[in-house]
Scaffold this motif. Sequence first.
Motif, PDB file in Angstrom:
ATOM      1  N   ALA A  62      53.109  -4.693 -31.471  1.00 21.94           N
ATOM      2  CA  ALA A  62      53.029  -6.064 -31.959  1.00 21.94           C
ATOM      3  C   ALA A  62      51.705  -6.735 -31.613  1.00 21.94           C
ATOM      4  CB  ALA A  62      54.184  -6.896 -31.383  1.00 21.94           C
ATOM      5  N   THR A  63      50.877  -6.083 -30.800  1.00 22.72           N
ATOM      6  CA  THR A  63      49.570  -6.648 -30.455  1.00 22.72           C
ATOM      7  C   THR A  63      48.545  -6.208 -31.488  1.00 22.72           C
ATOM      8  OG1 THR A  63      48.956  -4.761 -29.070  1.00 22.72           O
ATOM      9  CG2 THR A  63      50.174  -6.554 -28.014  1.00 22.72           C
ATOM     10  N   PRO A  64      47.449  -6.974 -31.655  1.00 19.47           N
ATOM     11  CA  PRO A  64      46.446  -6.607 -32.652  1.00 19.47           C
ATOM     12  C   PRO A  64      45.857  -5.216 -32.451  1.00 19.47           C
ATOM     13  CG  PRO A  64      46.105  -8.856 -31.915  1.00 19.47           C
ATOM     14  CD  PRO A  64      47.174  -8.276 -31.040  1.00 19.47           C
ATOM     15  N   ALA A  65      45.687  -4.799 -31.183  1.00 19.57           N
ATOM     16  CA  ALA A  65      45.065  -3.501 -30.915  1.00 19.57           C
ATOM     17  C   ALA A  65      46.083  -2.396 -30.686  1.00 19.57           C
ATOM     18  CB  ALA A  65      44.152  -3.611 -29.693  1.00 19.57           C
ATOM     19  N   GLY A  66      47.373  -2.704 -30.800  1.00 17.23           N
ATOM     20  CA  GLY A  66      48.397  -1.722 -30.477  1.00 17.23           C
ATOM     21  C   GLY A  66      48.378  -0.498 -31.364  1.00 17.23           C
ATOM     22  N   ASN A  67      48.340  -0.705 -32.674  1.00 13.63           N
ATOM     23  CA  ASN A  67      48.367   0.419 -33.606  1.00 13.63           C
ATOM     24  C   ASN A  67      47.142   1.306 -33.448  1.00 13.63           C
ATOM     25  OD1 ASN A  67      50.797  -0.220 -35.388  1.00 13.63           O
ATOM     26  ND2 ASN A  67      49.665  -2.136 -35.500  1.00 13.63           N
ATOM     27  N   GLN A 108      31.354  -0.704 -43.350  1.00 14.19           N
ATOM     28  CA  GLN A 108      31.923   0.051 -42.236  1.00 14.19           C
ATOM     29  C   GLN A 108      32.326  -0.869 -41.090  1.00 14.19           C
ATOM     30  OE1 GLN A 108      30.028   3.609 -40.808  1.00 14.19           O
ATOM     31  NE2 GLN A 108      29.239   4.158 -42.824  1.00 14.19           N
ATOM     32  N   ALA A 109      31.545  -1.933 -40.866  1.00 17.90           N
ATOM     33  CA  ALA A 109      31.877  -2.881 -39.801  1.00 17.90           C
ATOM     34  C   ALA A 109      33.183  -3.608 -40.117  1.00 17.90           C
ATOM     35  CB  ALA A 109      30.746  -3.893 -39.630  1.00 17.90           C
ATOM     36  N   ILE A 110      33.334  -4.030 -41.364  1.00 18.91           N
ATOM     37  CA  ILE A 110      34.591  -4.665 -41.766  1.00 18.91           C
ATOM     38  C   ILE A 110      35.744  -3.682 -41.618  1.00 18.91           C
ATOM     39  CG2 ILE A 110      35.861  -5.657 -43.713  1.00 18.91           C
ATOM     40  CD1 ILE A 110      33.227  -6.852 -44.683  1.00 18.91           C
ATOM     41  N   ALA A 111      35.494  -2.423 -42.001  1.00 21.51           N
ATOM     42  CA  ALA A 111      36.531  -1.398 -41.856  1.00 21.51           C
ATOM     43  C   ALA A 111      36.925  -1.218 -40.398  1.00 21.51           C
ATOM     44  CB  ALA A 111      36.028  -0.073 -42.432  1.00 21.51           C
ATOM     45  N   ALA A 112      35.936  -1.181 -39.492  1.00 19.17           N
ATOM     46  CA  ALA A 112      36.236  -1.030 -38.064  1.00 19.17           C
ATOM     47  C   ALA A 112      37.084  -2.187 -37.561  1.00 19.17           C
ATOM     48  CB  ALA A 112      34.939  -0.935 -37.269  1.00 19.17           C
ATOM     49  N   CYS A 113      36.790  -3.395 -38.056  1.00 16.28           N
ATOM     50  CA  CYS A 113      37.555  -4.571 -37.636  1.00 16.28           C
ATOM     51  C   CYS A 113      38.983  -4.525 -38.151  1.00 16.28           C
ATOM     52  CB  CYS A 113      36.865  -5.847 -38.118  1.00 16.28           C
ATOM     53  SG  CYS A 113      35.267  -6.153 -37.346  1.00 16.28           S
ATOM     54  N   VAL A 114      39.149  -4.169 -39.426  1.00 14.08           N
ATOM     55  CA  VAL A 114      40.489  -4.113 -40.011  1.00 14.08           C
ATOM     56  C   VAL A 114      41.303  -3.012 -39.349  1.00 14.08           C
ATOM     57  CG1 VAL A 114      41.796  -3.678 -42.130  1.00 14.08           C
ATOM     58  CG2 VAL A 114      39.729  -5.071 -42.210  1.00 14.08           C
ATOM     59  N   ILE A 115      40.691  -1.843 -39.176  1.00 14.53           N
ATOM     60  CA  ILE A 115      41.380  -0.750 -38.495  1.00 14.53           C
ATOM     61  C   ILE A 115      41.739  -1.150 -37.067  1.00 14.53           C
ATOM     62  CG2 ILE A 115      41.061   1.598 -37.586  1.00 14.53           C
ATOM     63  CD1 ILE A 115      39.319   2.149 -40.079  1.00 14.53           C
ATOM     64  N   GLY A 116      40.882  -1.982 -36.450  1.00 18.15           N
ATOM     65  CA  GLY A 116      41.132  -2.438 -35.084  1.00 18.15           C
ATOM     66  C   GLY A 116      42.099  -3.600 -34.966  1.00 18.15           C
ATOM     67  N   GLY A 117      42.686  -4.036 -36.073  1.00 14.94           N
ATOM     68  CA  GLY A 117      43.738  -5.051 -36.005  1.00 14.94           C
ATOM     69  C   GLY A 117      43.305  -6.465 -36.321  1.00 14.94           C
ATOM     70  N   VAL A 118      42.067  -6.668 -36.778  1.00 14.94           N
ATOM     71  CA  VAL A 118      41.618  -8.010 -37.158  1.00 14.94           C
ATOM     72  C   VAL A 118      42.203  -8.354 -38.524  1.00 14.94           C
ATOM     73  CG1 VAL A 118      39.635  -9.478 -37.676  1.00 14.94           C
ATOM     74  CG2 VAL A 118      39.493  -7.786 -35.840  1.00 14.94           C
ATOM     75  N   ALA A 119      42.835  -9.518 -38.622  1.00 14.07           N
ATOM     76  CA  ALA A 119      43.445  -9.941 -39.880  1.00 14.07           C
ATOM     77  C   ALA A 119      42.370 -10.386 -40.858  1.00 14.07           C
ATOM     78  CB  ALA A 119      44.437 -11.076 -39.635  1.00 14.07           C
ATOM     79  N   LEU A 120      42.487  -9.942 -42.107  1.00 14.76           N
ATOM     80  CA  LEU A 120      41.513 -10.328 -43.128  1.00 14.76           C
ATOM     81  C   LEU A 120      41.516 -11.828 -43.375  1.00 14.76           C
ATOM     82  CD1 LEU A 120      42.056  -7.424 -45.676  1.00 14.76           C
ATOM     83  CD2 LEU A 120      39.973  -7.879 -44.376  1.00 14.76           C
ATOM     84  N   ALA A 121      42.651 -12.465 -43.171  1.00 14.46           N
ATOM     85  CA  ALA A 121      42.758 -13.906 -43.393  1.00 14.46           C
ATOM     86  C   ALA A 121      42.284 -14.714 -42.197  1.00 14.46           C
ATOM     87  CB  ALA A 121      44.199 -14.286 -43.726  1.00 14.46           C
ATOM     88  N   GLY A 122      41.972 -14.041 -41.073  1.00 14.68           N
ATOM     89  CA  GLY A 122      41.510 -14.733 -39.877  1.00 14.68           C
ATOM     90  C   GLY A 122      42.639 -15.111 -38.949  1.00 14.68           C
ATOM     91  N   ARG A 141      43.583 -13.720 -36.125  1.00  8.61           N
ATOM     92  CA  ARG A 141      44.234 -12.663 -35.361  1.00  8.61           C
ATOM     93  C   ARG A 141      43.286 -11.485 -35.188  1.00  8.61           C
ATOM     94  NH1 ARG A 141      47.793  -8.150 -35.782  1.00  8.61           N
ATOM     95  NH2 ARG A 141      49.491  -8.262 -34.260  1.00  8.61           N
ATOM     96  N   GLY A 142      43.237 -10.941 -33.982  1.00 10.18           N
ATOM     97  CA  GLY A 142      42.390  -9.794 -33.717  1.00 10.18           C
ATOM     98  C   GLY A 142      42.016  -9.713 -32.255  1.00 10.18           C
ATOM     99  N   SER A 143      41.312  -8.667 -31.893  1.00  3.42           N
ATOM    100  CA  SER A 143      40.883  -8.485 -30.510  1.00  3.42           C
ATOM    101  C   SER A 143      39.620  -7.647 -30.481  1.00  3.42           C
ATOM    102  CB  SER A 143      41.969  -7.797 -29.677  1.00  3.42           C
ATOM    103  OG  SER A 143      42.078  -6.424 -30.021  1.00  3.42           O
ATOM    104  N   MET A 144      38.805  -7.844 -29.464  1.00  2.00           N
ATOM    105  CA  MET A 144      37.598  -7.052 -29.305  1.00  2.00           C
ATOM    106  C   MET A 144      37.920  -5.627 -28.853  1.00  2.00           C
ATOM    107  SD  MET A 144      34.968  -8.744 -30.282  1.00  2.00           S
ATOM    108  CE  MET A 144      36.063  -9.328 -31.601  1.00  2.00           C
TER     109      MET A 144
END
Length: 345
Positions: free
Chosen positions: A32-37, A275-289, A291-294
């Motif tokens: 359930a956390t942004p970086a969990g998956n 690729q940077a956007i892909a890394a963020c999305v794969i890392g759990g950052v929401a496209l709508a903003g 939600r996410g984690s470093m």
Amino acid sequence: MTENTTQAGATPNPERIKKRTGLGGALDRLLATPAGNILIAFLIIQFLCITAGLLYPDDFRYLSSSNIAIMLKAIPTLGILALGVGMLMISGEFDLSVGSIYAFTAVVCSIVIASGLTAWIAAPLLIAAGAAISMANGVVSLRFALPSFIVSLGAMLFWKGMIFFVHGAQAIRFEGSDGFRNLMAGRIGPLEMPFVWFFLLAFVFHLVLRHHSFGNHIFAVGGDRNAATANGVNPVKVKLVCFALAGSCAAFSGIISAARVGSVTPAQGGGLELQAIAACVIGGVALAGGRGSMIGVFLGSVLIYTIQDVLLLMRAPGFYLDIFVGALIVLAAIANQLVGGKGTR
């Protein structure tokens, strides 16, 4: 008393306790956390790669010292840039010009160093220029209520053309001093400096997001701009700072890459923004903003390059990377959507 209220002295439901405290409950909370998956996917892939490297050390040289050194040098090129993009995406905005900023600032930095300016002065000036370019995108987007995606798309093409206008199509040597190049791209013991910079920036950005009021403001404006304004947050100020972070990270990544390789080409940085956007999305950052984690962005960047490295070691065609990354983006977006309503920031 409602049916959901537990009476004093009543015995708690054992199943509820098991669900809350058991291994399954811990796994549910992790997912359930942004970086969990991404953490689970990262650990599985690393386990498979390490196992294959131990079983077939001659055919699959994943654990060889040379391969590890190459990975530690190459991952930060995408990773540092993705950290800034991640902060901006959490605030609810995009900047597609970061790849062009990456190349433009590295080219100009190389030119001014060749003209006699020391790298110790040129690099900070060009990092500030990268921040200013990205902030200009934010100013135009916010001032005229235009989607940052469209504004930065135009900026991406503009600055890509400016690279050729300034220097043409030829590569240029990066002639920074030995001390500067060692700081940017040297080694500290077994660690490569680019990866040290990547780790330090990820750690600092993580602290800002989780333990500083400005991090709360970033989540607030990305999640609900009107609610953030009602609570005294200035969305324009927060977003512009995030634009500046994205631009400065892009410039810093470009300068580190130039110092590491020793030269810059005008085509350098092409596709890095996606690729940077892909890394963020794969890392759990929401496209709508909102939600996410470093930690997720960090792991997403490492995972993308790990897949690329595995494909190279297996001598697979280069386009396989696009196939795998494309599939990961869709799966990650689906996972983010499924846990978005349940996850924590």
